[in-house]
Enzyme design. Structure first.
Site, PDB file in Angstrom:
ATOM      1  NE  ARG A   1      -3.638   0.475   2.347  1.00  0.00           N
ATOM      2  CZ  ARG A   1      -4.348   0.968   3.357  1.00  0.00           C
ATOM      3  NH1 ARG A   1      -4.505   0.265   4.447  1.00  0.00           N
ATOM      4  NH2 ARG A   1      -4.912   2.157   3.274  1.00  0.00           N
TER       5      ARG A   1
ATOM      6  CB  THR B   1       1.568   9.132  11.841  1.00  0.00           C
ATOM      7  OG1 THR B   1       2.919   9.050  12.295  1.00  0.00           O
ATOM      8  CG2 THR B   1       1.513   9.947  10.567  1.00  0.00           C
TER       9      THR B   1
ATOM     10  CD  GLU C   1      -8.788  12.130   7.531  1.00  0.00           C
ATOM     11  OE1 GLU C   1      -9.773  11.463   7.919  1.00  0.00           O
ATOM     12  OE2 GLU C   1      -8.833  12.896   6.562  1.00  0.00           O
TER      13      GLU C   1
ATOM     14  NE  ARG D   1      -7.831  -1.772   7.419  1.00  0.00           N
ATOM     15  CZ  ARG D   1      -8.348  -2.110   6.237  1.00  0.00           C
ATOM     16  NH1 ARG D   1      -9.059  -3.210   6.109  1.00  0.00           N
ATOM     17  NH2 ARG D   1      -8.176  -1.350   5.194  1.00  0.00           N
ATOM     18  CB  CYS D   2      -9.342   4.534  11.442  1.00  0.00           C
ATOM     19  SG  CYS D   2      -8.825   4.581   9.730  1.00  0.00           S
TER      20      CYS D   2
ATOM     21  NE  ARG E   1      -7.702   4.477   2.821  1.00  0.00           N
ATOM     22  CZ  ARG E   1      -6.852   5.390   3.262  1.00  0.00           C
ATOM     23  NH1 ARG E   1      -6.652   6.491   2.577  1.00  0.00           N
ATOM     24  NH2 ARG E   1      -6.205   5.222   4.384  1.00  0.00           N
TER      25      ARG E   1
HETATM   26  P1  NAP Z   1      -3.349   8.614  19.570  1.00  0.00           P
HETATM   27  O1  NAP Z   1      -3.149   8.113  20.934  1.00  0.00           O
HETATM   28  O2  NAP Z   1      -4.294   9.722  19.341  1.00  0.00           O
HETATM   29  O3  NAP Z   1      -1.877   9.044  19.050  1.00  0.00           O
HETATM   30  C1  NAP Z   1      -1.692   9.520  17.739  1.00  0.00           C
HETATM   31  C2  NAP Z   1      -0.471  10.413  17.699  1.00  0.00           C
HETATM   32  O4  NAP Z   1      -0.727  11.593  18.473  1.00  0.00           O
HETATM   33  C3  NAP Z   1       0.781   9.786  18.276  1.00  0.00           C
HETATM   34  O5  NAP Z   1       1.885  10.131  17.468  1.00  0.00           O
HETATM   35  C4  NAP Z   1       0.852  10.425  19.637  1.00  0.00           C
HETATM   36  O6  NAP Z   1       2.150  10.494  20.149  1.00  0.00           O
HETATM   37  C5  NAP Z   1       0.369  11.824  19.334  1.00  0.00           C
HETATM   38  N1  NAP Z   1      -0.066  12.612  20.488  1.00  0.00           N
HETATM   39  C6  NAP Z   1      -0.438  12.185  21.718  1.00  0.00           C
HETATM   40  N2  NAP Z   1      -0.774  13.249  22.495  1.00  0.00           N
HETATM   41  C7  NAP Z   1      -0.607  14.357  21.740  1.00  0.00           C
HETATM   42  C8  NAP Z   1      -0.799  15.752  21.975  1.00  0.00           C
HETATM   43  N3  NAP Z   1      -1.220  16.217  23.151  1.00  0.00           N
HETATM   44  N4  NAP Z   1      -0.543  16.612  20.969  1.00  0.00           N
HETATM   45  C9  NAP Z   1      -0.115  16.175  19.780  1.00  0.00           C
HETATM   46  N5  NAP Z   1       0.082  14.855  19.499  1.00  0.00           N
HETATM   47  C10 NAP Z   1      -0.165  13.970  20.470  1.00  0.00           C
HETATM   48  O7  NAP Z   1      -3.780   7.443  18.563  1.00  0.00           O
HETATM   49  P2  NAP Z   1      -3.190   5.970  18.451  1.00  0.00           P
HETATM   50  O8  NAP Z   1      -3.605   5.210  19.658  1.00  0.00           O
HETATM   51  O9  NAP Z   1      -1.750   6.013  18.063  1.00  0.00           O
HETATM   52  O10 NAP Z   1      -3.971   5.440  17.149  1.00  0.00           O
HETATM   53  C11 NAP Z   1      -5.207   4.833  17.182  1.00  0.00           C
HETATM   54  C12 NAP Z   1      -6.314   5.823  16.857  1.00  0.00           C
HETATM   55  O11 NAP Z   1      -6.086   6.434  15.586  1.00  0.00           O
HETATM   56  C13 NAP Z   1      -7.670   5.138  16.736  1.00  0.00           C
HETATM   57  O12 NAP Z   1      -8.636   5.938  17.355  1.00  0.00           O
HETATM   58  C14 NAP Z   1      -7.896   5.086  15.224  1.00  0.00           C
HETATM   59  O13 NAP Z   1      -9.246   4.982  14.849  1.00  0.00           O
HETATM   60  C15 NAP Z   1      -7.281   6.372  14.806  1.00  0.00           C
HETATM   61  N6  NAP Z   1      -6.977   6.346  13.368  1.00  0.00           N
HETATM   62  C16 NAP Z   1      -7.713   7.121  12.512  1.00  0.00           C
HETATM   63  C17 NAP Z   1      -7.479   7.061  11.143  1.00  0.00           C
HETATM   64  C18 NAP Z   1      -8.270   7.876  10.170  1.00  0.00           C
HETATM   65  O14 NAP Z   1      -7.805   8.029   9.039  1.00  0.00           O
HETATM   66  N7  NAP Z   1      -9.429   8.409  10.516  1.00  0.00           N
HETATM   67  C19 NAP Z   1      -6.483   6.213  10.647  1.00  0.00           C
HETATM   68  C20 NAP Z   1      -5.756   5.453  11.554  1.00  0.00           C
HETATM   69  C21 NAP Z   1      -5.996   5.527  12.920  1.00  0.00           C
HETATM   70  P3  NAP Z   1       2.709   9.383  21.177  1.00  0.00           P
HETATM   71  O15 NAP Z   1       2.766   8.106  20.439  1.00  0.00           O
HETATM   72  O16 NAP Z   1       4.058   9.929  21.486  1.00  0.00           O
HETATM   73  O17 NAP Z   1       1.757   9.366  22.340  1.00  0.00           O
END
Ligand code: NAP
Length: 470
Positions: free
Chosen positions: A98, A145, A244, A277-278, A433
């Site tokens: 991908r 990310t 996202e 996956r989201c 997609r």
């Molecule tokens: P997350 O906890 O929100 O973390 C995402 C990123 O944000 C990480 O790089 C994290 O850094 C950073 N981060 C944390 N606190 C922050 C702050 N206060 N300010 C700025 N950045 C900050 O998400 P995740 O657990 O890695 O991923 C899973 C989530 O992503 C799920 O909810 C999934 O549905 C969603 N997602 C959405 C999509 C879409 O396209 N809609 C695609 C993929 C995933 P650290 O790692 O250093 O904490």
């Protein structure tokens, strides 16, 4: 594998180190030398001094060379993703494919003229002039990310920025930083000038939050959870925002569905990528007339999704990201059982691994129905008809994507019109997609600004309008 963050193409030195562990066996997958406040400032300054944009030909050539390098190192990248995420090698090979598509499509888009022209002598108010548009790169973009697609999410931020000629600073997830940093190395090797890319990890207050707040940054493109996305929206101030966020996607199975297709899509949508996956199927809404037969067949199908060593090519479901995430999923399942749901298959946890789990009779107000659970769970909710299914589908704060299984065109059209979300896929999983098609959610899942290579390039630029006598 011991790696460092990059500021403008140069590896930093730092005493502060992050250890990355393999979620399957707890062994050390690698370490990262972490950045601090000074590196964040240096990365912003480097981006702002990147100078004249590369030509379209140069941008496209770098992207194409990066794709070739990635394809040569497919196995190395797949194994690296597996070692830090616990995703099985089958999935990580797919992910490298991908990301290679992302680079291919971005290389093509970099060559495309994206301007428009308007003749002005087309109304009584007009005159003999012509108006043109062109897209200009931003001076500095920031991308953040998540962990669940350690390579592809990073590719979806970097490739559009390179195609647009926009300097970018990327902060990958600290759970899966090794793949992101290796990918940055590959991009530099493909010829990207240092100031066009920095990649930083470090304490949130010294890196991510500083980047998000900085008024010199023109765009923050974030993929991750709803909670962090909303926090970013509060702190970013006056700049472009792409969010996202999480999803809670339904797969609606109607009584006119082809059952084999429905069962296949339910299993693939729920269990692929360990359910992380989201756009994974997080709720299966099945018409009452076929619920019994559908459930029996899904339980049988789930037996095909072998759980085990992520490096074994036969394994179809690896671990989730860490033991804490697996324990959370176990709790969510137990809560549902406490409210009357029945686990028909799976449900057992060992370390960070949770078996693909089919849960029937799930009440509509359970946590696993209302909120996003990020793992290989397939909760089944019985619905009366399409209207009922649409009501349940629309009843949560999320609005990312959806899938509908039906052989009736009228039902398909009604679902496309009435589901409140960013994507409706008929007879496909919600996540279907291609890497260049517009992608993104509404409501709590996002602001409705799409990604995908073509839309992301637009976000990474501003439109300038100019006019000439004609
Ligand atoms: P997350 O906890 O929100 O973390 C995402 C990123 O944000 C990480 O790089 C994290 O850094 C950073 N981060 C944390 N606190 C922050 C702050 N206060 N300010 C700025 N950045 C900050 O998400 P995740 O657990 O890695 O991923 C899973 C989530 O992503 C799920 O909810 C999934 O549905 C969603 N997602 C959405 C999509 C879409 O396209 N809609 C695609 C993929 C995933 P650290 O790692 O250093 O904490």
């Amino acid at each position: 594998m011991d790696l460092s963050c990059f500021v403008a193409g140069k590896q930093i030195t730092s005493e502060r180190k992050l250890s990355v562990l393999n979620p399957y066996n707890g062994q050390r997958a690698g370490s990262v030398a972490l950045a601090g406040r000074d590196h964040t400032e240096a990365a912003i300054k480097a981006a702002l001094s990147a100078g004249e944009p590369l030509t379209r030909f140069e941008r496209s050539t770098i992207l194409d060379r990066a794709r070739q390098l990635l394809e040569e190192r497919r196995e190395e990248f797949a194994r690296l993703i597996t070692s830090e995420s616990g995703l099985c090698i089958r999935e990580t090979h797919y992910e490298v494919g991908r990301a290679s598509d992302v680079l291919r499509f971005a290389a093509i888009e970099a060559l495309r003229d994206d301007g428009q022209s308007f003749s002005c002598d087309i109304s009584p108010q007009g005159k003999a002039r012509k108006i043109f548009t062109l897209r200009e790169p931003l001076s500095c973009a920031v991308a953040i990310t998540p962990f669940n697609h350690p390579l592809n999410q990073v590719a979806h931020k970097l490739a559009p920025a390179i195609a647009a000629g926009t300097p970018i600073i990327l902060k990958p997830s600290e759970k899966t930083p090794l793949t992101a940093l290796k990918f940055a190395e590959l991009i530099y090797e493909a010829g990207l000038p240092g100031p066009m890319l920095s990649m930083l990890l470090g304490p949130t207050a010294e890196v991510a939050e500083l980047l998000v707040r900085d008024p010199r940054v023109e765009l923050v493109s974030f993929t991750g959870s709803v909670a962090v996305g909303k926090r970013i929206a509060e702190t970013a101030g006056y700049k472009k925002l792409v969010l996202e966020l999480g999803g809670n996607d339904p797969l609606i199975v109607l009584d006119d569905a082809d059952l084999e297709t429905a069962v296949h899509l339910a299993a693939e949508g729920s269990f692929r990528n360990s359910g992380q996956r989201c756009t994974a199927v997080k709720r299966i809404l099945v018409h009452e007339n076929i619920a019994g037969e559908f459930t029996r067949r899904l339980v049988a199908k789930t037996g095909d999704y072998k759980c085990g060593d992520p490096l074994d090519p036969e394994t179809r479901v690896g671990t989730v990201i860490d033991e804490a995430a697996a324990i959370y999923l176990e709790t969510v399942v137990q809560e549902a059982v406490g409210s009357g749901a029945k686990v028909l298959m799976g449900g057992k946890r060992q370390g960070a691994q949770i078996q693909p789990t089919v849960i029937a009779d799930v009440p509509r107000d359970c946590r696993m129905i209302l909120l996003e659970s990020f793992g290989p769970l397939a909760p089944i909710v019985v619905v009366k008809d399409l209207d009922d299914a649409i009501a349940v589908a629309n009843s949560t704060p999320y609005g990312l994507s959806s899938g509908v299984v039906t052989t009736n065109l009228n039902n398909a059209i009604k679902a496309v019109k009435r589901l409140r979300c960013g994507t409706v896929n008929i007879n496909e999983v919600p996540g279907y997609r291609i890497e260049s098609s517009p992608f993104g959610g509404i409501k709590d899942s996002g602001l409705g600004i799409k990604e995908g290579v073509i839309e992301a390039i637009k976000c990474m630029t501003t439109v300038k309008t100019f006019s000439l006598p004609w």
